[in-house]
Write a protein that holds these residues in place. Structure first.
Motif, PDB file in Angstrom:
ATOM      1  N   PHE A 167       0.551  11.154  19.162  1.00 24.62           N
ATOM      2  CA  PHE A 167       0.960  12.341  19.908  1.00 24.62           C
ATOM      3  C   PHE A 167      -0.189  13.318  20.129  1.00 24.62           C
ATOM      4  O   PHE A 167      -0.007  14.538  20.056  1.00 24.62           O
ATOM      5  CB  PHE A 167       2.139  13.035  19.214  1.00 24.62           C
ATOM      6  N   GLY A 168      -1.371  12.775  20.388  1.00 20.13           N
ATOM      7  CA  GLY A 168      -2.509  13.620  20.715  1.00 20.13           C
ATOM      8  C   GLY A 168      -3.037  14.443  19.565  1.00 20.13           C
ATOM      9  O   GLY A 168      -3.764  15.416  19.784  1.00 20.13           O
ATOM     10  N   THR A 169      -2.742  14.065  18.333  1.00 26.19           N
ATOM     11  CA  THR A 169      -3.193  14.843  17.177  1.00 26.19           C
ATOM     12  C   THR A 169      -4.513  14.351  16.599  1.00 26.19           C
ATOM     13  O   THR A 169      -5.090  15.022  15.737  1.00 26.19           O
ATOM     14  CB  THR A 169      -2.135  14.812  16.056  1.00 26.19           C
ATOM     15  N   LEU A 170      -4.997  13.176  17.043  1.00 32.70           N
ATOM     16  CA  LEU A 170      -6.242  12.624  16.510  1.00 32.70           C
ATOM     17  C   LEU A 170      -7.383  12.714  17.505  1.00 32.70           C
ATOM     18  O   LEU A 170      -8.526  12.987  17.128  1.00 32.70           O
ATOM     19  CB  LEU A 170      -6.052  11.158  16.106  1.00 32.70           C
ATOM     20  N   ALA A 171      -7.104  12.457  18.765  1.00 33.17           N
ATOM     21  CA  ALA A 171      -8.137  12.444  19.797  1.00 33.17           C
ATOM     22  C   ALA A 171      -7.475  12.636  21.152  1.00 33.17           C
ATOM     23  O   ALA A 171      -6.257  12.468  21.301  1.00 33.17           O
ATOM     24  CB  ALA A 171      -8.921  11.130  19.765  1.00 33.17           C
ATOM     25  N   VAL A 172      -8.294  12.964  22.152  1.00 33.18           N
ATOM     26  CA  VAL A 172      -7.818  13.117  23.522  1.00 33.18           C
ATOM     27  C   VAL A 172      -8.234  11.865  24.293  1.00 33.18           C
ATOM     28  O   VAL A 172      -9.422  11.649  24.543  1.00 33.18           O
ATOM     29  CB  VAL A 172      -8.410  14.368  24.189  1.00 33.18           C
ATOM     30  N   THR A 173      -7.283  11.037  24.652  1.00 34.03           N
ATOM     31  CA  THR A 173      -7.584   9.828  25.420  1.00 34.03           C
ATOM     32  C   THR A 173      -7.977  10.210  26.842  1.00 34.03           C
ATOM     33  O   THR A 173      -7.302  11.012  27.492  1.00 34.03           O
ATOM     34  CB  THR A 173      -6.370   8.892  25.452  1.00 34.03           C
ATOM     35  N   THR A 174      -9.075   9.643  27.325  1.00 36.85           N
ATOM     36  CA  THR A 174      -9.509   9.909  28.701  1.00 36.85           C
ATOM     37  C   THR A 174      -9.253   8.734  29.624  1.00 36.85           C
ATOM     38  O   THR A 174      -9.025   8.921  30.823  1.00 36.85           O
ATOM     39  CB  THR A 174     -10.997  10.288  28.727  1.00 36.85           C
ATOM     40  N   SER A 175      -9.291   7.504  29.110  1.00 35.05           N
ATOM     41  CA  SER A 175      -8.936   6.336  29.923  1.00 35.05           C
ATOM     42  C   SER A 175      -8.490   5.210  29.005  1.00 35.05           C
ATOM     43  O   SER A 175      -8.792   5.204  27.809  1.00 35.05           O
ATOM     44  CB  SER A 175     -10.099   5.880  30.803  1.00 35.05           C
ATOM     45  N   ALA A 176      -7.755   4.266  29.600  1.00 35.59           N
ATOM     46  CA  ALA A 176      -7.251   3.142  28.816  1.00 35.59           C
ATOM     47  C   ALA A 176      -7.268   1.880  29.658  1.00 35.59           C
ATOM     48  O   ALA A 176      -7.060   1.923  30.875  1.00 35.59           O
ATOM     49  CB  ALA A 176      -5.836   3.427  28.328  1.00 35.59           C
ATOM     50  N   THR A 177      -7.526   0.763  28.996  1.00 40.44           N
ATOM     51  CA  THR A 177      -7.466  -0.548  29.637  1.00 40.44           C
ATOM     52  C   THR A 177      -6.263  -1.292  29.079  1.00 40.44           C
ATOM     53  O   THR A 177      -6.102  -1.414  27.863  1.00 40.44           O
ATOM     54  CB  THR A 177      -8.746  -1.353  29.377  1.00 40.44           C
TER      55      THR A 177
END
Length: 396
Positions: A167-177
């Motif tokens: 739920f966005g508490t560890l890192a901010v994802t910028t892209s995903a494959t």
């Protein structure tokens, strides 16, 4: 820095998070906010809005691989892959209608952050099982890459799995494959009417133990979607295969009552409604998502129904129970006690008023050893606690 931070690329995300870490300014990380009601309300002065970080980076239908930016609307992704005869096999739920928001408003970043899945999870797994790689920015303001962009690459796979469901508490994802899969040629649903919860779950479990390759197994008690209880099993694939497996399943379950077949046009909306918890949409009440052993679900519901006004339906062969307390109260203690008495499981508060949701653990409390591990993981990724503080656990 303004109260609303809206980065357009990964570099701007890194810059925003680095500033927040240096100044110890907490950030609420969102996409379009379609799942903002899940978890505890986050109280921050700054919002990191990823909705402008959108677009498809690469899509190789022949390789079954798709790379997208985190703010890309999930509806656009599903439309794109469908044009190529493919799908996201984890069938992500759309929480929007259940939480009083429009349908189709979520982003792929939110789908991964919540590790969503629909009825097909019993066969294909959840979102994390379809992630090949991720690019993200930690709470330290450092960009990192984990995994790869080909199906056979497994390097670093555990890290994306840790981020999915955080739920966005560890890192901010910028892209995903992501892995995508061919869309089934056809869908059919076997339906049995009038079963009790206990008999329905017995039938569902028997079907799941067969060779019929069931991709959806749910039970809708009487009054939720029609006057009569409906026990439904989904079969997908090539027409000849679906026909053969339907007959096999029909023979296996003949003792439970008359069987009806729903063809593709009727099956798809039915399973979309089960996926999105449609029986609880548009009516008042507190909604919980309960995960237990499949055979334990009816007992949990029966125990609670003795004292409390509720409606419930079952997915994942009975292992996922959607419970709505119709008086609008939480009944957290009674629910968690019933789950524990059933042999254990997880109960997550999905819908309640903000003030009420803030007063109880929204997610299942972890055993101390696991909670300590979660805290250490948080300290490694986000030592200043700036990313969605308190979203999952108060004070963390």
């Amino acid at each position: 820095m303004d109260a609303l931070l809206k980065p357009r690329n990964a570099g701007e995300v890194e810059e925003a998070v680095r500033w927040a870490a240096a100044e110890e300014q907490p950030l609420e990380v969102i996409g379009t906010g379609s799942k903002r009601g899940l978890g505890h309300p986050v109280q921050t002065a700054h919002v990191l809005d990823l909705s402008a970080l959108a677009g498809v980076e690469t899509y190789e239908p022949a390789e079954l691989v798709l790379t997208v930016k985190a703010g890309t609307p999930i509806a656009e992704i599903e439309a794109l892959v469908e044009e190529n005869g493919q799908e996201l096999s984890f069938e992500p739920m759309d929480y929007g209608p259940l939480l009083g928001r429009p349908a189709g408003g979520g982003t792929i970043g939110g789908v991964l952050a919540a590790n969503l899945a629909g009825p097909r999870r019993i066969k294909s797994g959840a979102a994390r099982d379809h992630v090949l790689g991720m690019e993200a920015v930690s709470g330290r303001g450092e960009q990192f890459v984990s995994g790869g962009k080909v199906v056979k690459n497994v390097t670093g796979y555990d890290l994306p799995r840790a981020l999915c469901g955080s739920f966005g508490t560890l890192a901010v994802t910028t892209s995903a494959t992501l892995k995508v899969n061919p869309k089934p040629e056809t869908t059919a649903t076997l339906e049995i009417s009038g079963l009790s919860d206990e008999d329905a779950v017995t039938a569902l479990c028997r079907a799941m133990g067969s060779s019929a390759e069931v991709s959806g197994a749910a039970h809708l008690p009487a009054g939720l979607w029609g006057e009569t209880a409906r026990t439904v099993l989904r079969l997908e694939g090539f027409q000849a295969s679906v026909d053969y497996r339907f007959q096999s399943l029909n023979s296996l379950l003949s003792g439970f009552g008359p069987v009806r077949r729903l063809e593709d046009g009727d099956s798809r909306p039915l399973w979309a409604g089960i996926r999105d918890a449609a029986p609880h949409v548009g009516k008042a009440g507190t909604v919980w998502r309960v995960s237990v052993a499949p055979t334990a679900g009816p007992g949990v519901v029966a125990q609670l129904k003795e004292k409390l006004p509720l409606s419930a339906f079952y997915d994942w062969s009975g292992g996922l129970v959607w419970i709505c307390f119709e008086d609008g109260e939480l009944h957290e203690a009674e629910l968690r006690a019933a789950v524990a008495a059933s042999g254990g499981g997880h109960a997550t508060l999905v819908r309640a008023t903000g003030a009420v949701a803030a007063s109880v653990p929204v997610f299942q409390p972890q055993p101390e050893a696991l909670a300590a591990l979660s805290r250490r993981l948080k300290e490694q990724f986000d030592p200043n606690g700036i990313l969605n503080p308190g979203r999952m656990v108060t004070g963390v």
